[in-house]
Design a protein around this motif. Structure first.
Motif, PDB file in Angstrom:
ATOM      1  N   GLU A   1       2.742  -2.465   4.714  1.00 12.17           N
ATOM      2  CA  GLU A   1       3.759  -1.859   5.389  1.00 12.17           C
ATOM      3  C   GLU A   1       4.431  -0.712   4.642  1.00 12.17           C
ATOM      4  N   THR A   2       4.326  -0.492   3.171  1.00  9.50           N
ATOM      5  CA  THR A   2       4.845   0.527   2.395  1.00  9.50           C
ATOM      6  C   THR A   2       4.115   1.507   2.059  1.00  9.50           C
ATOM      7  N   GLY A   3       2.793   1.433   2.788  1.00 11.76           N
ATOM      8  CA  GLY A   3       2.090   2.689   2.789  1.00 11.76           C
ATOM      9  C   GLY A   3       0.696   2.652   1.658  1.00 11.76           C
ATOM     10  N   SER A   4       0.374   1.472   1.088  1.00 12.37           N
ATOM     11  CA  SER A   4      -0.544   1.237   0.218  1.00 12.37           C
ATOM     12  C   SER A   4      -1.928   1.517   1.185  1.00 12.37           C
ATOM     13  N   PRO A   5      -2.861   2.037   0.727  1.00  7.95           N
ATOM     14  CA  PRO A   5      -4.263   2.018   1.328  1.00  7.95           C
ATOM     15  C   PRO A   5      -4.618   0.562   1.514  1.00  7.95           C
ATOM     16  N   VAL A   6      -5.240   0.157   2.672  1.00 11.12           N
ATOM     17  CA  VAL A   6      -5.809  -1.310   2.755  1.00 11.12           C
ATOM     18  C   VAL A   6      -6.963  -1.655   1.797  1.00 11.12           C
ATOM     19  N   ASP A   7      -7.701  -0.663   1.585  1.00 10.74           N
ATOM     20  CA  ASP A   7      -8.801  -0.873   0.603  1.00 10.74           C
ATOM     21  C   ASP A   7      -8.383  -1.106  -0.886  1.00 10.74           C
TER      22      ASP A   7
ATOM     23  N   THR B   1      21.403  -9.732   1.401  1.00  6.25           N
ATOM     24  CA  THR B   1      21.985  -8.638   1.135  1.00  6.25           C
ATOM     25  C   THR B   1      20.820  -7.430   0.896  1.00  6.25           C
ATOM     26  N   ALA B   2      20.934  -6.305   1.568  1.00  3.05           N
ATOM     27  CA  ALA B   2      19.995  -5.242   1.569  1.00  3.05           C
ATOM     28  C   ALA B   2      20.417  -4.604   0.247  1.00  3.05           C
ATOM     29  N   HIS B   3      19.543  -4.133  -0.397  1.00  3.80           N
ATOM     30  CA  HIS B   3      19.625  -3.286  -1.608  1.00  3.80           C
ATOM     31  C   HIS B   3      18.993  -1.978  -1.913  1.00  3.80           C
ATOM     32  N   PRO B   4      19.398  -0.958  -1.431  1.00  4.05           N
ATOM     33  CA  PRO B   4      18.708   0.273  -0.972  1.00  4.05           C
ATOM     34  C   PRO B   4      18.246   0.836  -2.313  1.00  4.05           C
ATOM     35  N   ALA B   5      16.809   1.308  -2.359  1.00  3.60           N
ATOM     36  CA  ALA B   5      16.165   1.986  -3.388  1.00  3.60           C
ATOM     37  C   ALA B   5      16.328   0.998  -4.591  1.00  3.60           C
ATOM     38  N   ALA B   6      16.163  -0.272  -4.208  1.00  5.71           N
ATOM     39  CA  ALA B   6      15.943  -1.166  -5.493  1.00  5.71           C
ATOM     40  C   ALA B   6      14.588  -1.189  -6.147  1.00  5.71           C
ATOM     41  N   LEU B   7      13.544  -0.726  -5.476  1.00  6.83           N
ATOM     42  CA  LEU B   7      12.402  -0.539  -5.989  1.00  6.83           C
ATOM     43  C   LEU B   7      11.776   0.860  -6.099  1.00  6.83           C
ATOM     44  N   HIS B   8      10.765   1.008  -7.027  1.00  6.15           N
ATOM     45  CA  HIS B   8       9.990   2.500  -7.374  1.00  6.15           C
ATOM     46  C   HIS B   8       8.693   2.366  -7.081  1.00  6.15           C
ATOM     47  N   LEU B   9       8.100   2.664  -6.011  1.00  2.00           N
ATOM     48  CA  LEU B   9       6.753   2.403  -5.532  1.00  2.00           C
ATOM     49  C   LEU B   9       5.977   3.349  -5.918  1.00  2.00           C
ATOM     50  N   LEU B  10       4.807   3.171  -6.682  1.00  2.00           N
ATOM     51  CA  LEU B  10       3.757   4.263  -7.326  1.00  2.00           C
ATOM     52  C   LEU B  10       2.947   4.642  -6.082  1.00  2.00           C
ATOM     53  N   LEU B  11       3.063   5.640  -5.564  1.00  3.60           N
ATOM     54  CA  LEU B  11       2.482   6.303  -4.235  1.00  3.60           C
ATOM     55  C   LEU B  11       2.498   7.882  -4.740  1.00  3.60           C
ATOM     56  N   PRO B  12       1.464   8.618  -4.326  1.00  2.00           N
ATOM     57  CA  PRO B  12       1.502  10.032  -4.705  1.00  2.00           C
ATOM     58  C   PRO B  12       2.039  10.780  -3.581  1.00  2.00           C
TER      59      PRO B  12
ATOM     60  N   ALA C   1       0.924  -2.070  -5.918  1.00  5.37           N
ATOM     61  CA  ALA C   1       0.402  -3.340  -5.481  1.00  5.37           C
ATOM     62  C   ALA C   1      -1.114  -2.810  -4.941  1.00  5.37           C
ATOM     63  N   VAL C   2      -2.001  -3.739  -5.662  1.00  8.37           N
ATOM     64  CA  VAL C   2      -3.246  -3.617  -5.243  1.00  8.37           C
ATOM     65  C   VAL C   2      -3.762  -4.614  -4.204  1.00  8.37           C
ATOM     66  N   PRO C   3      -3.814  -4.708  -2.825  1.00  8.15           N
ATOM     67  CA  PRO C   3      -3.742  -5.833  -1.849  1.00  8.15           C
ATOM     68  C   PRO C   3      -5.452  -6.577  -1.874  1.00  8.15           C
ATOM     69  N   ILE C   4      -5.211  -7.550  -2.468  1.00 10.47           N
ATOM     70  CA  ILE C   4      -6.546  -8.621  -2.447  1.00 10.47           C
ATOM     71  C   ILE C   4      -6.218  -9.678  -1.901  1.00 10.47           C
ATOM     72  N   GLY C   5      -4.910  -9.960  -1.419  1.00  9.08           N
ATOM     73  CA  GLY C   5      -4.532 -11.423  -0.820  1.00  9.08           C
ATOM     74  C   GLY C   5      -4.993 -11.876   0.587  1.00  9.08           C
ATOM     75  N   THR C   6      -4.817 -12.957   0.844  1.00  7.74           N
ATOM     76  CA  THR C   6      -4.925 -13.383   2.370  1.00  7.74           C
ATOM     77  C   THR C   6      -4.046 -12.498   3.354  1.00  7.74           C
ATOM     78  N   GLY C   7      -2.732 -12.479   2.876  1.00  5.32           N
ATOM     79  CA  GLY C   7      -1.564 -11.531   3.357  1.00  5.32           C
ATOM     80  C   GLY C   7      -1.510 -10.613   2.444  1.00  5.32           C
ATOM     81  N   ASN C   8      -1.444  -9.400   3.002  1.00  2.00           N
ATOM     82  CA  ASN C   8      -1.108  -8.162   2.208  1.00  2.00           C
ATOM     83  C   ASN C   8       0.155  -7.386   2.974  1.00  2.00           C
ATOM     84  N   ASP C   9       1.057  -7.953   3.521  1.00  3.43           N
ATOM     85  CA  ASP C   9       2.007  -7.308   4.391  1.00  3.43           C
ATOM     86  C   ASP C   9       2.870  -6.175   3.544  1.00  3.43           C
ATOM     87  N   PHE C  10       3.244  -6.558   2.534  1.00  4.01           N
ATOM     88  CA  PHE C  10       4.211  -5.728   1.812  1.00  4.01           C
ATOM     89  C   PHE C  10       3.500  -4.427   1.204  1.00  4.01           C
ATOM     90  N   ALA C  11       2.131  -4.623   0.811  1.00  6.10           N
ATOM     91  CA  ALA C  11       1.569  -3.461   0.312  1.00  6.10           C
ATOM     92  C   ALA C  11       1.326  -2.564   1.580  1.00  6.10           C
TER      93      ALA C  11
END
Length: 311
Positions: free
Chosen positions: A111-117, A300-311, A99-109
């Motif tokens: 909160e999941t550890g993406s750099p704000v810039d 319903t919560a689904h554990p590990a349903a997404l694989h996020l690209l972060l080093p 996720a590259v955060p360029i929106g008005t709201g970037n909460d998911f990016a």
């Protein structure tokens, strides 16, 4: 954001990086960054496929097609709404996501550890692609009584906030953020607690409430910590209920959401559950800021349903 464990992934040998870009996100403030974003993504060592779409429905369909055809990764360039569209195709697959955060709201990016810039976020995604590393994250799935479903990564709103969004979306005037402000004023004047039936892992709670939120992540609306203890790696959903607030109490409590202090109010209740059922009259829910299903719903919560690209 709680620490999560990185894992390795095996991307298709020649699959492209699919890019879903919304240049109008954040009112177009970062529109000029898109060429550099694409250049930096290409530094991950794979060809790019910029998805073409004129509508949200087309964008979601393009994401599904890209994943089905073996994209090496899917990258959303936009805000929470753009992320939401991508999640519908990615949930439950091994296709990595950035996720590259360029929106008005970037909460998911955020909160999941993406750099704000945004450019720092692109560099992190490109590095993860080169290293072949992702981090598993939970997602939530909403299901209606007719079997229709949606996935979300952030927060689902089913109270005053959802009602305000619904009114704002019906209004044709004024344009811009003033429309939302006016919707808040109208719904404050009409404020009344509503009856909800909540079933949390099978336990029933009958409540009169003004706010009901179910969080996979803590925040929505550009940093409002509505579910301050939500953790997208614990396999649980956080439920926050704001009870029989008066108009004056709600106005006083709303600013506290930015710090998560609203949950300390005597009328607030918090819960954790793997499955959340919500029934109530005349409310359409919003998740990741996007219009979703009307009540009643099951989440319903689904554990590990997404694989996020972060080093």
């Amino acid at each position: 954001m709680h620490a999560v464990t990185a894992d390795d992934y095996s991307a298709p040998a020649d699959g492209p990086i699919a890019v879903l870009a919304n240049p109008d996100a954040g009112r177009g403030v970062h529109r000029g960054l898109l060429p550099e974003v694409l250049d930096r993504l290409a530094a991950g060592g794979r060809p790019l496929q910029v998805l073409k779409a004129q509508t949200r429905t087309q964008a979601e369909a393009a994401c599904h097609e890209a994943v089905a055809e073996g994209a090496a990764a899917l990258v959303a360039v936009g805000g929470d709404g753009t992320v939401h569209l991508a999640l519908q195709a990615l949930a439950g697959t091994r296709t990595p996501f950035g996720a590259v955060p360029i929106g008005t709201g970037n909460d998911f990016a955020v909160e999941t550890g993406s750099p704000v810039d945004p450019l720092a976020a692109v560099d992190a995604i490109a590095a993860a692609l080169r290293q072949g590393r992702t981090r598993p994250l939970d997602l939530a799935r909403i299901t209606g009584p007719d079997g229709g479903s949606r996935w979300y990564g952030g927060v689902l709103a089913a109270g005053f906030d959802a009602i305000v969004n619904e009114r704002a979306n019906r209004m044709r005037w004024p344009r811009g953020p003033r429309r939302y402000d006016l919707a808040v004023l109208v719904e404050l004047a009409r404020l009344r607690p509503r009856h909800y039936t909540l079933r949390l892992d099978g336990v029933t709670h009958e409540v009169e409430a003004v706010l009901v939120a179910v969080g996979n992540c803590p925040s929505y609306g550009g940093g409002m910590l509505i579910c301050p203890d939500a953790d997208p790696t614990d396999g649980l959903l956080d439920v926050v209920v704001g009870g029989r607030y008066s108009r004056r109490t709600l106005v006083r409590e709303l600013p506290k959401i930015y710090e998560g202090a609203h949950v300390d109010h005597p009328l607030a209740r918090t819960y954790e559950a793997r499955t959340v059922e919500i029934a109530g009259a005349e409310i359409t829910t919003y998740a990741d800021g996007e219009r979703c299903l009307p009540l009643p719903i099951t989440i319903t919560a689904h554990p590990a349903a997404l694989h996020l690209l972060l080093p």
